[in-house]
Design an enzyme around this catalytic site. Sequence first.
Site, mmCIF file in Angstrom:
data_model
loop_
_atom_site.group_PDB
_atom_site.id
_atom_site.type_symbol
_atom_site.label_atom_id
_atom_site.label_comp_id
_atom_site.label_asym_id
_atom_site.label_seq_id
_atom_site.Cartn_x
_atom_site.Cartn_y
_atom_site.Cartn_z
ATOM 1 N N CYS A 52 0.834 -1.197 0.000
ATOM 2 C CA CYS A 52 0.000 0.000 0.000
ATOM 3 C C CYS A 52 0.879 1.261 0.000
ATOM 4 C CB CYS A 52 -0.999 -0.034 1.152
ATOM 5 S SG CYS A 52 -2.374 1.146 0.963
ATOM 6 N N HIS A 108 -3.583 -5.004 0.900
ATOM 7 C CA HIS A 108 -3.034 -5.357 2.209
ATOM 8 C C HIS A 108 -3.072 -6.870 2.417
ATOM 9 C CE1 HIS A 108 -2.671 -1.352 4.145
ATOM 10 N NE2 HIS A 108 -3.663 -1.034 3.335
ATOM 11 N N GLU A 160 -1.604 -8.461 4.621
ATOM 12 C CA GLU A 160 -1.537 -8.703 6.073
ATOM 13 C C GLU A 160 -2.869 -8.488 6.776
ATOM 14 O OE1 GLU A 160 -1.089 -4.217 6.047
ATOM 15 O OE2 GLU A 160 -0.954 -5.915 4.671
#
Length: 255
Positions: free
Chosen positions: A97, A175, A177
């Site tokens: 990002c 993202h 994660e």
Amino acid sequence: MRALVIRHEHVTRPGEVGARLAEHGYDLTVLTVVPEDRHHTPDVSFDFPDAGDWDLITVFGAPWSVYDDTAVGGWIGGELALLRKAHHLGVPVLGVCFGAQALSAALGGGVEPAPRPEIGWYGVDTDDPGLITPGPWFQWHHDRCVLPPGAVEVARGAVGPQAFRVGRSLGVQFHPEASPALVRGFLANGGEADCLRNGVDPRGLLARTRDLEQAARSAARHLVDGFLDRVAGTRPGPVPGPVPGPGAGAGTGDG
């Protein structure tokens, strides 16, 4: 092997990305640029370490813009210098990002406002499903990358690039994660108001994240494995193989 993990604020955690790197033998050092008590005044000073001291660098997201000198002017120059030197030395970088946007800016590309924000779970149009699955992937961004010279776009979406390769590095706009805990943290630190301004239901966003939690973990593992093996070229050792991320239902987002 030493991996530097840069998070720009206190909410982000390396999540499944960090866990998979650790499974591949990386010893993670996590640095936080903006402490929690400066979240709303992020113009801090920060001394970044030398890129040459690391075998791999991962740079995560941020709620600010790379080009917003009022917010990030105290430290963004040091971060871009770190990424440029990493590229020059051949140290692999995984930019996530804001981290992907910083990588793009550091290497002669840029960052600009996107035609519209993307907040939610979105599928991507990928040229290489073995590296970037179609998703859906979690997104929360208002800007987009202008790719640097020599970069190869790997995936894209309705508002701009979603993944690119440059040298031994990979930038992703989404993202990998993402987790329910991460989304709760985003919502509690200004994200709920951002959702409401953009017509996104915060509760629905969190519920969707819970529903996709296991699939997202598998997709993150697949991404890290592909990055290490096919972009960074580190040829990871034998660890349990990932389950490819979900493809069904891609292309619909909460935003």
